[in-house]
Design a protein around this motif. Structure first.
Motif, PDB file in Angstrom:
ATOM      1  N   GLY A 163       0.903  -1.230  -0.036  1.00  0.00           N
ATOM      2  CA  GLY A 163      -0.209   0.150  -0.034  1.00  0.00           C
ATOM      3  C   GLY A 163       1.000   1.334   0.144  1.00  0.00           C
ATOM      4  N   LYS A 164       2.212   1.109   0.120  1.00  0.00           N
ATOM      5  CA  LYS A 164       3.093   2.254  -0.006  1.00  0.00           C
ATOM      6  C   LYS A 164       3.392   2.742  -1.561  1.00  0.00           C
ATOM      7  CE  LYS A 164       2.895   3.506   4.327  1.00  0.00           C
ATOM      8  NZ  LYS A 164       2.441   4.524   4.859  1.00  0.00           N
ATOM      9  N   CYS A 165       3.481   4.007  -1.772  1.00  0.00           N
ATOM     10  CA  CYS A 165       4.002   4.281  -3.181  1.00  0.00           C
ATOM     11  C   CYS A 165       5.478   3.853  -3.239  1.00  0.00           C
ATOM     12  CB  CYS A 165       4.018   5.756  -3.198  1.00  0.00           C
ATOM     13  SG  CYS A 165       4.515   6.452  -4.780  1.00  0.00           S
ATOM     14  N   GLU A 166       5.890   3.692  -4.693  1.00  0.00           N
ATOM     15  CA  GLU A 166       7.326   3.461  -4.782  1.00  0.00           C
ATOM     16  C   GLU A 166       8.274   4.432  -4.467  1.00  0.00           C
ATOM     17  OE1 GLU A 166       7.228   1.969  -8.764  1.00  0.00           O
ATOM     18  OE2 GLU A 166       8.156   3.924  -9.642  1.00  0.00           O
ATOM     19  N   VAL A 167       7.697   5.729  -4.397  1.00  0.00           N
ATOM     20  CA  VAL A 167       8.469   6.878  -4.545  1.00  0.00           C
ATOM     21  C   VAL A 167       9.016   7.130  -3.127  1.00  0.00           C
ATOM     22  CG1 VAL A 167       8.663   9.199  -5.217  1.00  0.00           C
ATOM     23  CG2 VAL A 167       7.853   7.788  -6.694  1.00  0.00           C
ATOM     24  N   ASP A 168       8.106   7.183  -2.186  1.00  0.00           N
ATOM     25  CA  ASP A 168       8.181   7.629  -0.839  1.00  0.00           C
ATOM     26  C   ASP A 168       7.394   6.880   0.040  1.00  0.00           C
ATOM     27  OD1 ASP A 168       5.886   9.307  -1.074  1.00  0.00           O
ATOM     28  OD2 ASP A 168       7.262  10.896  -1.762  1.00  0.00           O
ATOM     29  N   GLU A 169       7.093   7.424   1.397  1.00  0.00           N
ATOM     30  CA  GLU A 169       6.265   6.872   2.388  1.00  0.00           C
ATOM     31  C   GLU A 169       4.868   7.159   2.049  1.00  0.00           C
ATOM     32  OE1 GLU A 169       6.910   4.615   5.148  1.00  0.00           O
ATOM     33  OE2 GLU A 169       8.308   4.405   3.780  1.00  0.00           O
ATOM     34  N   ARG A 170       4.750   7.833   0.999  1.00  0.00           N
ATOM     35  CA  ARG A 170       3.185   8.231   1.026  1.00  0.00           C
ATOM     36  C   ARG A 170       2.348   6.904   0.527  1.00  0.00           C
ATOM     37  NH1 ARG A 170       2.847  11.642  -4.342  1.00  0.00           N
ATOM     38  NH2 ARG A 170       5.174  11.980  -4.028  1.00  0.00           N
ATOM     39  N   ASP A 171       0.836   6.579   1.013  1.00  0.00           N
ATOM     40  CA  ASP A 171       0.243   5.847   0.501  1.00  0.00           C
ATOM     41  C   ASP A 171      -0.159   5.632  -0.790  1.00  0.00           C
ATOM     42  OD1 ASP A 171      -0.017   4.522   3.071  1.00  0.00           O
ATOM     43  OD2 ASP A 171      -1.688   6.130   3.975  1.00  0.00           O
ATOM     44  N   CYS A 172      -0.460   4.602  -1.345  1.00  0.00           N
ATOM     45  CA  CYS A 172      -0.757   4.843  -2.853  1.00  0.00           C
ATOM     46  C   CYS A 172      -2.043   5.442  -3.023  1.00  0.00           C
ATOM     47  CB  CYS A 172      -0.855   3.275  -3.341  1.00  0.00           C
ATOM     48  SG  CYS A 172      -1.411   3.060  -5.191  1.00  0.00           S
ATOM     49  N   ALA A 173      -2.102   6.448  -3.814  1.00  0.00           N
ATOM     50  CA  ALA A 173      -3.403   7.355  -4.077  1.00  0.00           C
ATOM     51  C   ALA A 173      -4.529   6.482  -4.656  1.00  0.00           C
ATOM     52  CB  ALA A 173      -3.256   8.684  -4.933  1.00  0.00           C
ATOM     53  N   TRP A 174      -4.038   5.320  -5.173  1.00  0.00           N
ATOM     54  CA  TRP A 174      -5.319   4.480  -5.898  1.00  0.00           C
ATOM     55  C   TRP A 174      -6.029   3.659  -4.857  1.00  0.00           C
ATOM     56  CZ3 TRP A 174      -7.851   5.468 -10.113  1.00  0.00           C
ATOM     57  CH2 TRP A 174      -7.309   6.414 -11.025  1.00  0.00           C
ATOM     58  N   ASP A 175      -5.228   3.242  -3.943  1.00  0.00           N
ATOM     59  CA  ASP A 175      -5.946   2.583  -2.950  1.00  0.00           C
ATOM     60  C   ASP A 175      -7.010   3.397  -2.532  1.00  0.00           C
ATOM     61  OD1 ASP A 175      -4.540   0.379  -3.581  1.00  0.00           O
ATOM     62  OD2 ASP A 175      -3.116   0.472  -1.665  1.00  0.00           O
ATOM     63  N   ALA A 176      -6.509   4.837  -1.999  1.00  0.00           N
ATOM     64  CA  ALA A 176      -7.534   5.710  -1.347  1.00  0.00           C
ATOM     65  C   ALA A 176      -8.747   5.918  -2.441  1.00  0.00           C
ATOM     66  CB  ALA A 176      -6.651   7.151  -0.929  1.00  0.00           C
ATOM     67  N   ILE A 177      -8.506   6.186  -3.553  1.00  0.00           N
ATOM     68  CA  ILE A 177      -9.433   6.387  -4.569  1.00  0.00           C
ATOM     69  C   ILE A 177     -10.519   5.329  -4.465  1.00  0.00           C
ATOM     70  CG2 ILE A 177      -9.818   6.852  -6.928  1.00  0.00           C
ATOM     71  CD1 ILE A 177      -7.335   8.330  -7.215  1.00  0.00           C
ATOM     72  N   PHE A 178      -9.976   4.030  -4.538  1.00  0.00           N
ATOM     73  CA  PHE A 178     -10.837   3.112  -4.637  1.00  0.00           C
ATOM     74  C   PHE A 178     -11.804   2.731  -3.454  1.00  0.00           C
ATOM     75  CE2 PHE A 178     -11.727  -1.420  -3.543  1.00  0.00           C
ATOM     76  CZ  PHE A 178     -12.372  -1.848  -4.728  1.00  0.00           C
ATOM     77  N   GLU A 179     -11.096   3.017  -2.147  1.00  0.00           N
ATOM     78  CA  GLU A 179     -12.022   2.845  -0.996  1.00  0.00           C
ATOM     79  C   GLU A 179     -12.887   4.114  -0.931  1.00  0.00           C
ATOM     80  OE1 GLU A 179     -12.156   0.617   1.022  1.00  0.00           O
ATOM     81  OE2 GLU A 179     -10.360  -0.334   0.102  1.00  0.00           O
ATOM     82  N   ARG A 180     -12.945   5.255  -1.253  1.00  0.00           N
ATOM     83  CA  ARG A 180     -13.444   6.345  -1.079  1.00  0.00           C
ATOM     84  C   ARG A 180     -14.677   6.362  -2.087  1.00  0.00           C
ATOM     85  NH1 ARG A 180     -12.229  11.888  -0.292  1.00  0.00           N
ATOM     86  NH2 ARG A 180     -11.103  11.096   1.160  1.00  0.00           N
ATOM     87  N   LEU A 181     -14.247   6.000  -3.530  1.00  0.00           N
ATOM     88  CA  LEU A 181     -15.306   5.458  -4.488  1.00  0.00           C
ATOM     89  C   LEU A 181     -16.190   4.371  -3.848  1.00  0.00           C
ATOM     90  CD1 LEU A 181     -13.770   6.034  -7.811  1.00  0.00           C
ATOM     91  CD2 LEU A 181     -15.323   7.773  -6.908  1.00  0.00           C
ATOM     92  N   ARG A 182     -15.890   3.317  -3.216  1.00  0.00           N
ATOM     93  CA  ARG A 182     -16.511   2.217  -2.776  1.00  0.00           C
ATOM     94  C   ARG A 182     -17.362   2.755  -1.757  1.00  0.00           C
ATOM     95  NH1 ARG A 182     -14.022  -3.465  -1.486  1.00  0.00           N
ATOM     96  NH2 ARG A 182     -12.848  -2.214   0.117  1.00  0.00           N
TER      97      ARG A 182
END
Lengths: 204, 290
Positions: A163-182
């Motif tokens: 669930g963590k972005c490959e670039v830094d410690e941020r969470d993958c935005a796409w997991d958040a988008i998926f959860e919010r839309l769900r």
């Protein structure tokens, strides 16, 4: 809100060629984030003085990016007339507005990061990419252009780990988008194939 | 007459591809030597596009050289370094130079590589890029302008074999936009891979899948790979490498066993050797595929 971070003091010192410095802070975003309000300006004043600079004065503009009358600023702050340079503790918007008026070298004390906000006293960064063509509603209010490190519009890149972005410690935005839309029962937006974004309306 | 990679895929032949990376510099002798190990062994050679965001020679130039040598290539195209103009322009150039197969991917972020401060482009994403190549194949550019002669690319994409829900949705979009084949990240779990194949068959059974095969070099190598997204080397495999007298040989045996288990589930394999292709022939001989 424009989010910003303070430059390293050593970098500020390397930048300032002049000796007589006036400091301007900002009472809006920079104050709220504690990067350019009164305590930060006073801190820089102290550090500059102990580094051998002559601080001719300081002030906090209500909003550094909104100056109605520079004459008023000058008359209320005689220290500006004694300075060879101004150090502005605001976002790039404030630095450029003040540069328009001041007839001398103006330096940025902060690095402008992104468009963000404050949620329950927590500063949130990188919420908007200023693309000039807002489609955030199709992503549950989470802009992939700003919050995905690659700005991908059609789904995750596959580089996230646990669930963590490959670039830094941020969470993958796409997991958040998926959860919010769900959670708002709009997962059908995720199935939509988004065309490449038109950047014609982006300022640059 | 030799059939093209695309014709072989379409005919249902079990296809084999392997990876070669362009040089960091202008000396192509190592690359030619590496590709030569694969000549007459694999059906096409993948040429990577600044993989891990480490700057190397352009895959367009490298593919062109290999095509002249009679080696069919699959040119990797990432979204990281070029905007829609640059991508289309390079694709037209690639087609003119005889390159017919492309593999589309987002590309590792510049922050991962040796020019960490580079501006990431990602003007189009992999789904949009697949669609864009589809348009070039129809004789139009992305803006809808007519081309003087269309392209004829065989378009592939990449995927992890283990997908969460957002990633599955993206896989469906890639297929919908016209990805004809997939090359997967290295597979070490038959169960995960068969689940993936079920997913593919539900979406579009005609899509061809080449399972990623990576011969492991050592226990250390396997532990490191487990940090790479999409790769999951199981504990018993790591244990086997640890116990082996010759870990490299054991790695090839593990890869051969994996091929044996996967070959009846998919349409081909994609071998990702670490560093060079010395072991690729050995591996393929072991499995009886050549």
């Amino acid at each position: 809100m424009i989010t910003s971070t303070q430059k390293d003091f050593d970098d500020i010192l390397r930048m300032l060629a002049e000796n007589n410095i006036f400091i301007i802070g900002c009472g809006r975003c920079a104050k709220k984030q504690r990067t350019g309000g009164e305590p930060e300006v006073l801190d820089i004043e102290k550090k500059l003085a102990s580094s051998g600079k002559n601080v001719t004065g300081w002030m906090i503009l209500k909003s550094a990016c909104n100056v109605v009358s520079w004459d008023d600023v000058l008359s209320q702050n005689p220290g500006i007339g004694k300075a060879d340079a101004i150090l502005v503790m605001s976002c790039g918007g404030g630095v450029s507005v003040i540069s328009r008026f001041a007839n001398m070298q103006v330096y940025p004390g902060l690095d402008t990061q992104s468009i963000g906000g404050i949620c329950c006293n927590e500063v949130v960064t990188g919420q908007c990419n200023m693309c000039g063509n807002c489609t955030i509603w199709q992503y549950g209010g989470i802009c992939p252009s700003a919050r995905c490190a690659k700005g991908l519009l059609n789904g995750p890149c596959g580089g996230a780990r646990e669930g963590k972005c490959e670039v830094d410690e941020r969470d993958c935005a796409w997991d958040a988008i998926f959860e919010r839309l769900r959670s708002i029962d709009k997962l059908e937006y995720l199935e939509k194939i988004h065309e490449p974004k038109e950047y014609l309306r982006k300022y640059r | 007459m030799n059939l093209s990679f695309n014709s072989k895929l379409k005919s249902g032949k079990f296809v084999i591809t392997a990876e070669v990376c362009p040089p960091k510099g202008t000396d192509i002798s190592r690359m030619l030597k590496d590709a030569d190990l694969l000549k007459d062994t694999v059906d096409a050679v993948n040429i990577t596009d600044n993989q891990r965001a480490i700057m190397r020679m352009s895959p367009l130039a490298a593919c062109s050289v290999l095509e002249k040598e009679g080696i069919e290539t699959i040119m990797h195209v990432t979204c990281r370094d070029r905007n829609r103009l640059g991508l289309q322009s390079d694709l037209l150039g690639a087609h003119m130079l005889g390159i017919r197969n492309v593999l589309v991917m987002s590309g590792d972020h510049p922050a991962m590589g040796d020019h960490a401060g580079a501006k990431p482009v990602y003007d189009v994403d992999s789904v949009q890029l697949i669609g864009m190549i589809g348009k070039l194949n129809q004789g139009f550019d992305l803006a809808g302008n007519k081309l003087e002669m269309k392209t004829d690319f065989c378009v592939g994409a990449v995927t992890n074999p283990e997908l969460n829900e957002p990633a599955s949705i993206k896989l469906r979009k890639k297929i919908k936009m016209g990805a004809g084949f997939f090359q997967t990240q290295a597979v070490f779990h038959t169960g995960i891979f068969s689940g993936f194949m079920e997913k593919i068959n539900e979406i579009q059974p005609q899509v061809k899948v080449l399972a990623g095969i990576m011969p492991l070099k050592s226990e250390k190598n396997a532990v490191y790979l487990n940090k790479i997204p999409g790769i999951r080397v199981p504990k018993d495999v790591i244990e086997r490498l640890k116990r082996a007298k010759n870990a490299e040989e054991e790695g090839i045996r593990i890869a051969a066993e994996m091929i044996e288990e996967l070959r009846h589930m998919c349409d081909g394999i994609h071998i990702m050797p670490l560093k060079n292709n010395n072991n690729t022939r050995k591996l393929l001989e072991m499995t009886g595929l050549i």
